[in-house]
Motif scaffolding. Structure first.
Motif, PDB file in Angstrom:
ATOM      1  N   LEU A  82       0.829  -1.215   0.000  1.00  0.00           N
ATOM      2  CA  LEU A  82       0.000   0.000   0.000  1.00  0.00           C
ATOM      3  C   LEU A  82       0.855   1.253   0.000  1.00  0.00           C
ATOM      4  N   SER A  83       1.910   1.247   0.830  1.00  0.00           N
ATOM      5  CA  SER A  83       2.794   2.415   0.913  1.00  0.00           C
ATOM      6  C   SER A  83       3.483   2.657  -0.421  1.00  0.00           C
ATOM      7  N   LYS A  84       3.925   1.549  -1.056  1.00  0.00           N
ATOM      8  CA  LYS A  84       4.592   1.670  -2.349  1.00  0.00           C
ATOM      9  C   LYS A  84       3.652   2.237  -3.407  1.00  0.00           C
ATOM     10  N   LYS A  85       2.403   1.712  -3.447  1.00  0.00           N
ATOM     11  CA  LYS A  85       1.414   2.207  -4.404  1.00  0.00           C
ATOM     12  C   LYS A  85       1.101   3.673  -4.163  1.00  0.00           C
ATOM     13  N   ASN A  86       0.995   4.046  -2.884  1.00  0.00           N
ATOM     14  CA  ASN A  86       0.700   5.439  -2.536  1.00  0.00           C
ATOM     15  C   ASN A  86       1.818   6.364  -3.008  1.00  0.00           C
ATOM     16  N   ASP A  87       3.086   5.909  -2.824  1.00  0.00           N
ATOM     17  CA  ASP A  87       4.220   6.706  -3.290  1.00  0.00           C
ATOM     18  C   ASP A  87       4.193   6.866  -4.804  1.00  0.00           C
ATOM     19  N   GLU A  88       3.825   5.775  -5.523  1.00  0.00           N
ATOM     20  CA  GLU A  88       3.748   5.835  -6.979  1.00  0.00           C
ATOM     21  C   GLU A  88       2.667   6.806  -7.435  1.00  0.00           C
ATOM     22  N   ILE A  89       1.520   6.800  -6.739  1.00  0.00           N
ATOM     23  CA  ILE A  89       0.424   7.714  -7.085  1.00  0.00           C
ATOM     24  C   ILE A  89       0.851   9.165  -6.890  1.00  0.00           C
TER      25      ILE A  89
END
Length: 256
Positions: A82-89
Motif C-alpha cells: 500500500l505504501s509503495k502504491k501510494n508513493d507511486e500515485i
C-alpha cells in the motif's frame, strides 16, 4: 467418555481460535491495515475454525503461533505494498502537475523597451489581426504583407497558421515601413521564425523616423518573441530584420 472429550476438545479449539481472531484484528489495526484486511483475516480464521479438527492444540501449540506470525507477516507485506502504491500515485500526480506547468509556459522573448508574453489560448484570435492595422504596413524590401482581405494566404510559425502579418526574409536583410502618421503612442507585436525555413538567428532593428535604431537579437529556435515600443509622435516606423537568408514573421500586431 471418549466422545465427550472429543466434543470438549473441539469446543476448546474453537474458543481459542475465536480469541485468536480478536487478537489478529487488533494486530491488523496496529500495523495499519485497512478494514478490508481485517475482514479477510476474519474469513480466513473462520474457515480454520470450521476445519479445526486438523489442528492439535494440545500437542502442537506452535502451529497456532505459526498462523499468527504468518498473518502478521502477510499484513506487513500488504502494508508495504500500500505504501509503495501510494508513493507511486503521489509521484505520478507530481509528474502530471509538472507537465501541465511546462505546457502552459510561454516562450516569449524580452525586448529592451519592455516585453509581454504571447497569448496562445485562442487560435482564432491569434491567427488574425485587424485589417485596419495591417493597412498601416506599406513599402519595404523582401517583405510580404498578409491580411484577411487579400489573397496572400497564410504562413506558419511553430505549427500555427497566421492569415495576418508580415514576413521578412529569404534575403540577407529586409524591412517594412509602418505608417503611423503620429496618430499612435504604442505598438506591440510578436516575431518568430517561419516554419520550414533555415534555423538562422537574426537581428531586429526598430527605427523611428530615421532616428537611431533599437537593436534586438532574434532566436530562431523560440516560437515567438514579444516586443513593445513607445511610438509617440512617430510618423513612420521602420521594422528591419537581418534574417541571414531565413524568414521571420511579424504577427499579433496591436497599436494604441
Amino acid at each position: 467418555m471418549k466422545k465427550t472429550e472429543g466434543k470438549q476438545s473441539k469446543g476448546v479449539k474453537k474458543n481459542v481460535l475465536k480469541l485468536l481472531i480478536k487478537i489478529v484484528v487488533l494486530i491488523t489495526a496496529a500495523v495499519g491495515g485497512a478494514a478490508v484486511y481485517r475482514i479477510s483475516v476474519n474469513v480466513r480464521l473462520n474457515k480454520l475454525i470450521d476445519n479445526s479438527k486438523t489442528i492439535n492444540i494440545t500437542n502442537n501449540t506452535g502451529s497456532i503461533e505459526g498462523i499468527v506470525y504468518e498473518l502478521i507477516n502477510q499484513l506487513k507485506e500488504k502494508d508495504k505494498e500500500l505504501s509503495k502504491k501510494n508513493d507511486e500515485i503521489i509521484k505520478l500526480k507530481e509528474e502530471n502537475a509538472g507537465l501541465k506547468v511546462s505546457n502552459s509556459s510561454s516562450e516569449a522573448a524580452v525586448g529592451q523597451d519592455t516585453s509581454s508574453t504571447a497569448d496562445n489560448s485562442d487560435n482564432d484570435t491569434k491567427a488574425s489581426t485587424d485589417a485596419e492595422v495591417m493597412d498601416l504596413f506599406g513599402d519595404g524590401e523582401a517583405r510580404t504583407v498578409y491580411s484577411l482581405d487579400n489573397d496572400e494566404g497564410s504562413f506558419k510559425i511553430a505549427g500555427e497558421d497566421y492569415y495576418s502579418g508580415v514576413t521578412i526574409g529569404n534575403a540577407e536583410s529586409g524591412c517594412v515601413y509602418v505608417n503611423l502618421k503620429k496618430k499612435y503612442k504604442h505598438i506591440s507585436f510578436d516575431v518568430g521564425r517561419v516554419d520550414e525555413c533555415p534555423i538562422n538567428d537574426g537581428k531586429l532593428l526598430l527605427i523611428k523616423d530615421e532616428g537611431n535604431p533599437k537593436k534586438y537579437d532574434l532566436d530562431a529556435e523560440k516560437s515567438l518573441m514579444s516586443f513593445e515600443l513607445d511610438v509617440t509622435g512617430t510618423d513612420r516606423l521602420k521594422i528591419q530584420i537581418d534574417s541571414d537568408w531565413t524568414t521571420y514573421g511579424i504577427v499579433n500586431v496591436k497599436v494604441e
